[in-house]
Design an enzyme around this catalytic site. Structure first.
Site, mmCIF file in Angstrom:
data_model
loop_
_atom_site.group_PDB
_atom_site.id
_atom_site.type_symbol
_atom_site.label_atom_id
_atom_site.label_comp_id
_atom_site.label_asym_id
_atom_site.label_seq_id
_atom_site.Cartn_x
_atom_site.Cartn_y
_atom_site.Cartn_z
ATOM 1 N N GLU A 147 0.810 -1.220 0.000
ATOM 2 C CA GLU A 147 0.000 0.000 0.000
ATOM 3 C C GLU A 147 0.843 1.269 0.000
ATOM 4 O O GLU A 147 0.434 2.291 -0.543
ATOM 5 C CB GLU A 147 -0.963 0.013 1.194
ATOM 6 C CG GLU A 147 -2.110 -0.983 1.068
ATOM 7 C CD GLU A 147 -1.750 -2.374 1.561
ATOM 8 O OE1 GLU A 147 -0.568 -2.618 1.886
ATOM 9 O OE2 GLU A 147 -2.665 -3.232 1.622
ATOM 10 N N PHE A 164 -11.592 -7.883 13.666
ATOM 11 C CA PHE A 164 -10.526 -8.328 12.771
ATOM 12 C C PHE A 164 -10.133 -7.189 11.819
ATOM 13 O O PHE A 164 -10.982 -6.593 11.169
ATOM 14 C CB PHE A 164 -10.996 -9.544 11.968
ATOM 15 C CG PHE A 164 -9.950 -10.006 10.985
ATOM 16 C CD1 PHE A 164 -8.712 -10.464 11.426
ATOM 17 C CD2 PHE A 164 -10.199 -9.968 9.617
ATOM 18 C CE1 PHE A 164 -7.745 -10.875 10.523
ATOM 19 C CE2 PHE A 164 -9.230 -10.379 8.708
ATOM 20 C CZ PHE A 164 -8.001 -10.829 9.158
ATOM 21 N N GLN A 165 -8.861 -6.891 11.757
ATOM 22 C CA GLN A 165 -8.305 -5.825 10.920
ATOM 23 C C GLN A 165 -8.935 -4.469 11.203
ATOM 24 O O GLN A 165 -9.078 -3.636 10.308
ATOM 25 C CB GLN A 165 -8.402 -6.187 9.437
ATOM 26 C CG GLN A 165 -7.544 -7.415 9.131
ATOM 27 C CD GLN A 165 -7.258 -7.594 7.656
ATOM 28 O OE1 GLN A 165 -8.085 -7.289 6.816
ATOM 29 N NE2 GLN A 165 -6.080 -8.106 7.349
ATOM 30 N N LYS A 223 -17.502 -1.117 6.007
ATOM 31 C CA LYS A 223 -17.956 -2.044 4.972
ATOM 32 C C LYS A 223 -19.483 -2.044 4.831
ATOM 33 O O LYS A 223 -20.001 -2.128 3.723
ATOM 34 C CB LYS A 223 -17.443 -3.444 5.301
ATOM 35 C CG LYS A 223 -17.596 -4.411 4.145
ATOM 36 C CD LYS A 223 -16.858 -5.715 4.425
ATOM 37 C CE LYS A 223 -17.018 -6.658 3.236
ATOM 38 N NZ LYS A 223 -16.347 -7.945 3.479
ATOM 39 N N MET A 226 24.566 8.910 2.095
ATOM 40 C CA MET A 226 24.257 10.123 2.842
ATOM 41 C C MET A 226 24.505 9.909 4.333
ATOM 42 O O MET A 226 25.015 10.786 5.033
ATOM 43 C CB MET A 226 22.799 10.530 2.579
ATOM 44 C CG MET A 226 22.385 11.840 3.194
ATOM 45 S SD MET A 226 23.324 13.237 2.585
ATOM 46 C CE MET A 226 22.409 13.728 1.147
HETATM 47 C C1 LIG Z 1 18.486 14.474 1.964
HETATM 48 C C2 LIG Z 1 17.772 15.747 1.691
HETATM 49 C C3 LIG Z 1 18.477 16.917 1.496
HETATM 50 C C4 LIG Z 1 17.826 18.101 1.160
HETATM 51 N N1 LIG Z 1 18.552 19.212 0.876
HETATM 52 C C5 LIG Z 1 17.947 20.284 0.351
HETATM 53 C C6 LIG Z 1 18.688 21.397 -0.150
HETATM 54 O O1 LIG Z 1 19.899 21.413 -0.122
HETATM 55 N N2 LIG Z 1 18.004 22.427 -0.700
HETATM 56 C C7 LIG Z 1 16.647 22.423 -0.785
HETATM 57 O O2 LIG Z 1 16.079 23.360 -1.335
HETATM 58 N N3 LIG Z 1 15.925 21.422 -0.280
HETATM 59 C C8 LIG Z 1 16.529 20.351 0.255
HETATM 60 N N4 LIG Z 1 15.777 19.296 0.706
HETATM 61 C C9 LIG Z 1 14.305 19.420 0.686
HETATM 62 C C10 LIG Z 1 13.804 20.117 1.938
HETATM 63 O O3 LIG Z 1 13.771 19.204 3.014
HETATM 64 C C11 LIG Z 1 12.368 20.687 1.730
HETATM 65 O O4 LIG Z 1 11.512 19.668 1.297
HETATM 66 C C12 LIG Z 1 12.311 21.775 0.703
HETATM 67 O O5 LIG Z 1 13.379 22.676 0.842
HETATM 68 C C13 LIG Z 1 11.001 22.527 0.824
HETATM 69 O O6 LIG Z 1 10.733 23.197 -0.355
HETATM 70 P P1 LIG Z 1 9.810 24.473 -0.395
HETATM 71 O O7 LIG Z 1 10.257 25.501 0.573
HETATM 72 O O8 LIG Z 1 9.729 24.859 -1.821
HETATM 73 O O9 LIG Z 1 8.421 24.031 0.201
HETATM 74 P P2 LIG Z 1 7.261 23.025 -0.183
HETATM 75 O O10 LIG Z 1 7.319 21.912 0.778
HETATM 76 O O11 LIG Z 1 7.171 22.722 -1.622
HETATM 77 O O12 LIG Z 1 6.060 23.945 0.274
HETATM 78 C C14 LIG Z 1 5.470 24.852 -0.569
HETATM 79 C C15 LIG Z 1 5.149 26.159 0.127
HETATM 80 O O13 LIG Z 1 4.377 26.928 -0.800
HETATM 81 C C16 LIG Z 1 3.090 27.161 -0.284
HETATM 82 N N5 LIG Z 1 2.124 26.996 -1.355
HETATM 83 C C17 LIG Z 1 1.564 25.847 -1.820
HETATM 84 N N6 LIG Z 1 0.722 26.109 -2.823
HETATM 85 C C18 LIG Z 1 0.745 27.451 -3.013
HETATM 86 C C19 LIG Z 1 0.084 28.324 -3.904
HETATM 87 N N7 LIG Z 1 -0.778 27.892 -4.833
HETATM 88 N N8 LIG Z 1 0.337 29.641 -3.805
HETATM 89 C C20 LIG Z 1 1.193 30.124 -2.853
HETATM 90 N N9 LIG Z 1 1.853 29.340 -2.000
HETATM 91 C C21 LIG Z 1 1.636 28.004 -2.077
HETATM 92 C C22 LIG Z 1 2.870 26.197 0.843
HETATM 93 O O14 LIG Z 1 1.983 26.745 1.784
HETATM 94 C C23 LIG Z 1 4.299 26.009 1.369
HETATM 95 O O15 LIG Z 1 4.614 27.006 2.308
HETATM 96 C C24 LIG Z 1 16.410 18.116 1.077
HETATM 97 C C25 LIG Z 1 15.693 16.960 1.315
HETATM 98 C C26 LIG Z 1 16.352 15.772 1.601
HETATM 99 C C27 LIG Z 1 15.545 14.534 1.798
HETATM 100 C C1 LIG Z 2 12.579 5.319 5.208
HETATM 101 C C2 LIG Z 2 13.865 5.976 5.562
HETATM 102 N N1 LIG Z 2 14.685 5.412 6.464
HETATM 103 C C3 LIG Z 2 15.858 5.996 6.782
HETATM 104 C C4 LIG Z 2 16.223 7.171 6.203
HETATM 105 C C5 LIG Z 2 17.553 7.843 6.574
HETATM 106 N N2 LIG Z 2 18.421 7.900 5.392
HETATM 107 C C6 LIG Z 2 18.564 9.010 4.637
HETATM 108 S S1 LIG Z 2 19.560 8.795 3.322
HETATM 109 C C7 LIG Z 2 19.858 7.199 3.741
HETATM 110 C C8 LIG Z 2 20.777 6.338 2.916
HETATM 111 C C9 LIG Z 2 20.358 6.196 1.510
HETATM 112 O O1 LIG Z 2 21.227 5.294 0.887
HETATM 113 P P1 LIG Z 2 21.154 5.054 -0.669
HETATM 114 O O2 LIG Z 2 19.764 4.819 -1.090
HETATM 115 O O3 LIG Z 2 22.124 4.009 -1.044
HETATM 116 O O4 LIG Z 2 21.571 6.457 -1.268
HETATM 117 P P2 LIG Z 2 23.011 7.183 -1.313
HETATM 118 O O5 LIG Z 2 23.021 8.183 -0.221
HETATM 119 O O6 LIG Z 2 24.052 6.142 -1.143
HETATM 120 O O7 LIG Z 2 23.042 7.811 -2.666
HETATM 121 C C10 LIG Z 2 19.180 6.856 4.921
HETATM 122 C C11 LIG Z 2 19.257 5.551 5.578
HETATM 123 C C12 LIG Z 2 15.312 7.746 5.283
HETATM 124 N N3 LIG Z 2 15.557 8.914 4.691
HETATM 125 N N4 LIG Z 2 14.165 7.112 4.952
#
Ligand SMILES: Cc1cc2nc3c(=O)[nH]c(=O)nc-3n(C[C@H](O)[C@H](O)[C@H](O)COP(=O)(O)OP(=O)(O)OC[C@H]3O[C@@H](n4cnc5c(N)ncnc54)[C@H](O)[C@@H]3O)c2cc1C
Ligand SMILES: Cc1ncc(C[n+]2csc(CCOP(=O)(O)OP(=O)(O)O)c2C)c(N)n1
Ligand SMILES: [Mg+2]
Lengths: 588, 185
Positions: free
Chosen positions: A52, A114-115, A164, A482
Site C-alpha cells: 500500500e 478483525f483488521q 464495509k 548520505m
Molecule cells: C536528503 C535531503 C536533502 C535536502 N537538501 C535540500 C537542499 O539542499 N536544498 C533544498 O532546497 N531542499 C533540500 N531538501 C528538501 C527540503 O527538506 C524541503 O523539502 C524543501 O526545501 C522545501 O521546499 P519548499 O520551501 O519549496 O516548500 P514546499 O514543501 O514545496 O512547500 C510549498 C510552500 O508553498 C506554499 N504553497 C503551496 N501552494 C501554493 C500556492 N498555490 N500559492 C502560494 N503558495 C503556495 C505552501 O503553503 C508552502 O509554504 C532536502 C531533502 C532531503 C531529503
Molecule cells: C525510510 C527511511 N529510512 C531511513 C532514512 C535515513 N536515510 C537518509 S539517506 C539514507 C541512505 C540512503 O542510501 P542510498 O539509497 O544508497 O543512497 P546514497 O546516499 O548512497 O546515494 C538513509 C538511511 C530515510 N531517509 N528514509
C-alpha cells in the site's frame, strides 16, 4: 440529478465525476465491495501495487507530474497503516491526494474487530483532513469534499474511511462536485496594499533575489509562466528549493541553481548578501536557512504563500503576502507595469558582477576519474542523453537525490518528483510508476540509491504487470552514502551500519521480476549502457557502479550559515571531520 | 507585533530560547461540532509542542452544529501567532480570536470543592466560602461541597485556602471567556 446506488457504487461514481482515470490500490476484506464495483466498469483504471505504501507514492507521482489529484485505495487495518508513510510524505510536500480506506462495519467499530484500526485517529496528524463515514447519506458529499479539500489552498492528502456496511447500503447519490461541504475557502488574492508595497521594495532593491519553491508548481502552469515573465521584467536573479526545480528553467540566464544545504555557492551567497528577498511559494525550511540567526541578515523579506501558517514560522519577514502564487504574480506584474519603476542599473550590474564572481568558483566541480564512474558524472551523462526527450525524473533519498538535483538540469516544472520534506527512501520507484502511467509515452527514470531502491523494490512487479517501462537508475556506491557522509562529518568516520552488505544481484533481480537488468562500472561504457536503457521499452534496473566514498558537496554543515559552506573540489578529510561544532551536532 | 528587518527568529535557534515576553493567552475558536474536532485541536497542540493550560469545549449553536473551544496557552507573541494560524488551517475551524489581544476579556470558571472536617475547621471553611461567595451545594455532618464561580485566579486563591480546611477533592470546568462590549467574534 440524483440516483439510488450502493456506497461502493458511489465511490466509483464520485471518482468518475471528478474526472479520475487511474487509481492505485490493494484489496482486502473491508474494501471488497469497492473492488467488486471496479471490476464491473471501465472508466476508472485500477493499478494493483504490491504494497500500500507503493500505492500512495504512485498516487503522489501521478499527482505531481500531472497537477491532478492522486487517488489511492486500501483496506482497513494493515492496509491503512501501510499508507501512513505515503500520506505523511504527501502532507509535507503539499501533494494533492485522496486516499480511500475500508473500515470494519460501524457495528463492530471499537470492538478490536478483525483488521480494525483507528484509521482516522492514526491519520489525523498526517492528512490535511479526514473523515470516517458513519451514514450513507453523508457519503456523496464527503467524497466530493475530499477532492475539494485536497486541491484547494495549500494542497495535501485527505482520507475517507468507509465502513464495509456503508459500502453495501443503498442511498441517494448526487454529484456535488462544485458544492462546498465545509466553510474552507482560503483566500487566493492578496490585498492591493501588499502588492503595492512589494513593488516599492523590489523597485528600490540594489541586490535582489527571487527564492522560489514548490508553491509555484502547486499553483500550476500559469504561475510558472508568470514567474518566468516576472524574471524577465525585473531582471532579478533566481534560485529555487528542491521542490521548485523546473519552474524557472535551469538553462535560463538568471538561474543561480538550487539553494540550501546542498545548493550552489552562488545561490547561497546571493541569499546571504541580498538586500531584498522575494520568497515565492517556499517555506524557509531548515535545509534552506541553515543557522537562522545568520540567515540573510541584511535583507528585507517578502513572502508570498497561500498558507498563513508558513509565514513567520521559521523566519520573520517584513512583508507577508498571503495568496496564491499565480494570482499574486499577476497582480505584481500589473502593478510593476503600471508603476514603471526606474531600477538602479549600476547597482544591479554590480550585483550581477558579484554573482558572476561566485559563479566562477564552479562549485559543482568534482575530481573526474577515468577508471571508476563518479556519481556526478553518471547524472551528467544521464542528463545529456535524455534531455532532448520527454523525460520525467523521480528519486529516492540520499546523495543520489542531491546529485540529481544538482546535475540534472530541469527546464520544465512537474518533471522532478522527489520526497523533499519527509525524505522517504522507497519513494522513487512507485512514484515513477505513477508518473509513467500518467505519461505513457514518456521516459521515466528513478534516480535511485542502492539502499533506497530496496525499500519498495517489490513495485518492479507492478511495473511489469502494468507495462510501465520505468527505469531505475541505481547509483550503486555500496553504502547508505548520505548516512556515511554524516558519520564522517559527525562521528569520527565510524561507519556504523551504513555499509549495504549482501546486496542482491540487481541484474538477476530485474530478470526475476521479468524486467531487464543492466550493469555498468566503467566510464567508457556508460553512454552506450544508458542508450541501451533508453531503447528498452520495458522496466529496467540499471546497476550503475560508482565510486564508494564520494561526498555530496557543496554542503552547508548543520548549524552553519550560508557563507560557511564546504566546497567539493578542495575540501580535506580533516575539514570534513571538524566542520560541525557541538551545537550543530544535535541538529538533523 | 513589531517586525524589524533582518531580525529572524526560529525554533532552529542555537541559543537558548529567550523567556522574555512569554505570557498566557486566551483563544476562542469557533468550530464545526463534528466527531474528532477536539482531537484535531488537542493533537495539534501536542504534536507541535504547544502547551495547553486550560481547554473547554461545548456546543453553542445546536442548529448550525457549532462549538466554541476556549484555550488558554502560553508563549511569546510569534509562537502565539503561529498557534493561531495552525488552528486556522484546520478544515473545521471557522474562526480564531485572541481574546487577550482584543483587550481585557471576561474570564470565568466554575469549581466544585469538597472539604471534610469537624468543629473549628468546618466553621472556618464556611466563613471563607461566604467571603468568596461560594454556595453550598451539598452538606453532611462532616463535609461540604462548595460551588464557586469566578476568575481563575480567585478560584486558585479559594482552593489554596481550602487546603487548610480539609480539602478532599475538586473539579474545575476550565475557562469560559468572552470579549467585553457589544460585538461578538
Ligand atoms: C536528503 C535531503 C536533502 C535536502 N537538501 C535540500 C537542499 O539542499 N536544498 C533544498 O532546497 N531542499 C533540500 N531538501 C528538501 C527540503 O527538506 C524541503 O523539502 C524543501 O526545501 C522545501 O521546499 P519548499 O520551501 O519549496 O516548500 P514546499 O514543501 O514545496 O512547500 C510549498 C510552500 O508553498 C506554499 N504553497 C503551496 N501552494 C501554493 C500556492 N498555490 N500559492 C502560494 N503558495 C503556495 C505552501 O503553503 C508552502 O509554504 C532536502 C531533502 C532531503 C531529503
Ligand atoms: C525510510 C527511511 N529510512 C531511513 C532514512 C535515513 N536515510 C537518509 S539517506 C539514507 C541512505 C540512503 O542510501 P542510498 O539509497 O544508497 O543512497 P546514497 O546516499 O548512497 O546515494 C538513509 C538511511 C530515510 N531517509 N528514509
Ligand atoms: Mg548508496
Amino acid at each position: 440529478m440524483t440516483r439510488q446506488m450502493t456506497g461502493a457504487e458511489m465511490v466509483i461514481q464520485a471518482l468518475i465525476d471528478q474526472g479520475v482515470d487511474t487509481i492505485f490500490g490493494y484489496p482486502g476484506g473491508a474494501v471488497l465491495p469497492i473492488f467488486d464495483e471496479l471490476f464491473q466498469q471501465e472508466d476508472v483504471r485500477h493499478i494493483l501495487v504490491r504494497h500500500e505504501q507503493g500505492a500512495g507514492h504512485a498516487a503522489e507521482g501521478y499527482a505531481r507530474s500531472t497537477g491532478k489529484v492522486g487517488v489511492a485505495l486500501a483496506t482497513s487495518g494493515p492496509g491503512a497503516t501501510n499508507m501512513v508513510t505515503a500520506l505523511t510524505d504527501a502532507l509535507l510536500d503539499s501533494i494533492p491526494m485522496v486516499c480511500i480506506t475500508g473500515q470494519v462495519p460501524t457495528t463492530l467499530i471499537g470492538t478490536d474487530a478483525f483488521q480494525e484500526a483507528d484509521t482516522v485517529g492514526i491519520t489525523r496528524p498526517c492528512t490535511k483532513h479526514n473523515w470516517l463515514v458513519r451514514r450513507i447519506e453523508d457519503l456523496p458529499a464527503i467524497l466530493h469534499e475530499a477532492f475539494r479539500i485536497a486541491t484547494t489552498g495549500r494542497p495535501g492528502p485527505v482520507l475517507v474511511d468507509i465502513p464495509k456496511n456503508i459500502q453495501f447500503q443503498t442511498g441517494t447519490y448526487e454529484n456535488c462536485k462544485d458544492k462546498a461541504l465545509t466553510q474552507y475557502h482560503p483566500a487566493v488574492k492578496a490585498p492591493d496594499a501588499a502588492i503595492r508595497e512589494a513593488v516599492e521594495l523590489m523597485a528600490a532593491a540594489k541586490k535582489p533575489i527571487l527564492y522560489t519553491g514548490g508553491g509555484v508548481i502547486n499553483s500550476g502552469p500559469k504561475a510558472v509562466a508568470l514567474l518566468r515573465d516576472f524574471v524577465k521584467l525585473t531582471g532579478f536573479p533566481i534560485t529555487s528549493t528542491l521542490m521548485g526545480l523546473g519552474a524557472y528553467p535551469a538553462s535560463g540566464r538568471n538561474w543561480l541553481g538550487m539553494l540550501g544545504m546542498h545548493g550552489t555557492y552562488e545561490a547561497n551567497l546571493a541569499m546571504h548578501d541580498c538586500d531584498v528577498m522575494v520568497c515565492v511559494g517556499a517555506r524557509f525550511d531548515d535545509r534552506i536557512t541553515g543557522r537562522i540567526d545568520a540567515f540573510s541578515p541584511n535583507s528585507k523579506k517578502i513572502h508570498i504563500d497561500i498558507d498563513p501558517s508558513s509565514i513567520n514560522k521559521n523566519v520573520v519577514v517584513d512583508l507577508p503576502i498571503v495568496g496564491d502564487v499565480g494570482h499574486v504574480l499577476e497582480d505584481l506584474i500589473a502593478a510593476w507595469n503600471a508603476r514603471k519603476p526606474v531600477q538602479d542599473k549600476a547597482a544591479h550590474a554590480a550585483w550581477w558582477k558579484q554573482i558572476d564572481g561566485w559563479r566562477a568558483k564552479k562549485c559543482l566541480t568534482y575530481r573526474p576519474s577515468a577508471e571508476a564512474i563518479m556519481p556526478q558524472y553518471a547524472i551528467e551523462r544521464l542528463h545529456a542523453l535524455t534531455a532532448g526527450r520527454d523525460t520525467y525524473i523521480t528519486t529516492e533519498v540520499g546523495q543520489h537525490q542531491m546529485w540529481a538535483a544538482q546535475y540534472y538540469h530541469f527546464d520544465e516544472p512537474n518533471r522532478f518528483m522527489t520526497s523533499g520534506g519527509l525524505g522517504t527512501m522507497g519513494y522513487g520507484l512507485p512514484a515513477a510508476i505513477g508518473t509513467q502511467l500518467a505519461h505513457p509515452g514518456a521516459l521515466v527514470i528513478d534516480i535511485a540509491g542502492d539502499a533506497s531502491i530496496q525499500m519498495n523494490i517489490q513495485e518492479m512487479s507492478t511495473a511489469v504487470q502494468h507495462n510501465a517501462p520505468v527505469k531505475a537508475f541505481i547509483l550503486n556506491n555500496q553504502y547508505m552514502g548520505m548516512v556515511r557522509q554524516w558519520q564522517q562529518l559527525l562521528h569520527g568516520n565510524r561507519l556504523s551500519h551504513s555499509y549495504v552488505d549482501s546486496q542482491p544481484d540487481f541484474v538477476r533481480l530485474a530478470e526475476a521480476y521479468g524486467a531487464v537488468g543492466i550493469r555498468c562500472s566503467k566510464p567508457a561504457d556508460l553512454d552506450d549502457a544508458i542508450e541501451e536503457m533508453i531503447r528498452i521499452d520495458r522496466p529496467v534496473l540499471f546497476d550503475c557502479h560508482v565510486v564508494s566514498l564520494a561526498n555530496c558537496f557543496p554542503m552547508i554543515p548543520s548549524g552553519k550559515a550560508h557563507n560557511e559552506m564546504l566546497l567539493g573540489a578542495d575540501v580535506s578529510d580533516e575539514e570534513i571531520e571538524t566542520a560541525i561544532g557541538t551545537a550543530g551536532k544535535v541538529l538533523v | 507585533m513589531m517586525i524589524v528587518a533582518g531580525q529572524s527568529q526560529s525554533a532552529y535557534f542555537l541559543e537558548e530560547e529567550l523567556p522574555s515576553t512569554e505570557r498566557s493567552h486566551t483563544l476562542s475558536v469557533l468550530v464545526d461540532n463534528e466527531p474528532g474536532v477536539l482531537a484535531r485541536v488537542v493533537g495539534l497542540f501536542s504534536g507541535r509542542g504547544y502547551n495547553i493550560e486550560s481547554l473547554t469545549v461545548s456546543e453553542i449553536e445546536h442548529s448550525s452544529h457549532m462549538s466554541r473551544i476556549t484555550i488558554v496557552t502560553t508563549g511569546r507573541p510569534p509562537v502565539i501567532s503561529q498557534i493561531m494560524h495552525q488552528l486556522g488551517r484546520l478544515v473545521p475551524v471557522h474562526k480564531v480570536v485572541n481574546l487577550t489581544w482584543a483587550g481585557d476579556a471576561l474570564e470565568r470558571e466554575l469549581a466544585l470543592v469538597k472539604v471534610s472536617g469537624k468543629g473549628e475547621i468546618r466553621d472556618e471553611a464556611l466563613r471563607l466560602a461566604q467571603a468568596f461567595s461560594a454556595r453550598i451545594v451539598d452538606a453532611t455532618l462532616d463535609s461540604y461541597v462548595f460551588e464557586i464561580t469566578g476568575a481563575p485566579a480567585d478560584i486558585d486563591r479559594f482552593v489554596g485556602l481550602m487546603k487548610d480546611c480539609g480539602l478532599v477533592e475538586l473539579a474545575r470546568t476550565g475557562l469560559a471567556a468572552l470579549a467585553r462590549g457589544r460585538t461578538g467574534i
